[in-house]
Design a protein around this motif. Structure first.
Motif, short mmCIF file in Angstrom:
data_model
loop_
_atom_site.label_atom_id
_atom_site.label_comp_id
_atom_site.label_asym_id
_atom_site.label_seq_id
_atom_site.Cartn_x
_atom_site.Cartn_y
_atom_site.Cartn_z
N ALA A 244 20.48 -102.27 -15.50
CA ALA A 244 21.41 -102.08 -16.61
C ALA A 244 20.92 -100.99 -17.57
O ALA A 244 21.72 -100.32 -18.23
N LYS A 245 19.60 -100.83 -17.64
CA LYS A 245 19.00 -99.83 -18.53
C LYS A 245 18.54 -98.59 -17.79
O LYS A 245 17.99 -97.67 -18.41
N SER B 26 6.72 -97.13 -18.71
CA SER B 26 8.18 -97.22 -18.61
C SER B 26 8.73 -95.84 -18.27
O SER B 26 8.16 -94.82 -18.64
N CYS B 27 9.85 -95.83 -17.59
CA CYS B 27 10.53 -94.58 -17.24
C CYS B 27 12.03 -94.83 -17.32
O CYS B 27 12.56 -95.62 -16.53
N ALA B 28 12.67 -94.17 -18.26
CA ALA B 28 14.11 -94.35 -18.47
C ALA B 28 14.87 -93.13 -17.97
O ALA B 28 14.53 -91.99 -18.32
N ALA B 29 15.88 -93.38 -17.17
CA ALA B 29 16.76 -92.32 -16.68
C ALA B 29 18.00 -92.24 -17.55
O ALA B 29 18.55 -93.27 -17.96
N SER B 30 18.43 -91.02 -17.83
CA SER B 30 19.64 -90.84 -18.63
C SER B 30 20.40 -89.63 -18.11
O SER B 30 19.86 -88.79 -17.38
N GLY B 31 21.68 -89.54 -18.49
CA GLY B 31 22.51 -88.42 -18.05
C GLY B 31 23.74 -88.93 -17.33
O GLY B 31 24.22 -90.04 -17.56
N SER B 32 24.27 -88.08 -16.46
CA SER B 32 25.50 -88.40 -15.73
C SER B 32 25.16 -89.23 -14.49
O SER B 32 25.17 -88.74 -13.36
#
Length: 120
Positions: free
Chosen positions: A74-75, A21-27
């Protein structure tokens, strides 16, 4: 402005399965293409699979029929389901994302890498 965090690597026997899994976060305003790459010791980084925001996929010939890339928009997360693993799949796996920030600037990001080791 954004970061990618990978998870799911590990040690598995040949013929087994793993899910990365690889989740992106931030602006983040939106994400265009996302992908997985891998790099084995002494070798160049190579493409494993990519997926567009609309879900179109592309695979390296070496993983076709065994690996499946998917994403949850969405995630802001991309997945790599790896089945029928072979010793030659042993490598560090990196995710990549083409991100449009809330400022509308654009940048490409890499994750920190997660190790996949397949024992024969």
């Amino acid at each position: 402005q954004a970061q990618l965090v990978e998870s799911g690597g590990g040690l598995v026997q040949a013929g087994g399965s793993l899910r990365l899994s690889c989740a992106a976060s931030g602006s983040i305003f939106s994400i265009n293409n996302m992908g997985w790459y891998r790099q084995a010791p002494g070798k160049q980084r190579e493409l494993v699979a990519t997926i567009t925001s609309g879900g179109s996929t592309n695979y390296a010939d070496s993983v076709k029929g065994r690996f499946t890339i998917s994403r949850d928009n969405a995630k802001n997360t991309v997945y790599l389901q790896m089945n029928s693993l072979k010793s030659e799949d042993t490598a560090s796996y990196y995710c990549n994302a083409d991100i449009i920030h809330t400022s509308r600037s654009r940048a490409f990001y890499w994750g920190q890498g997660t190790q996949v080791t397949v024992s024969s």
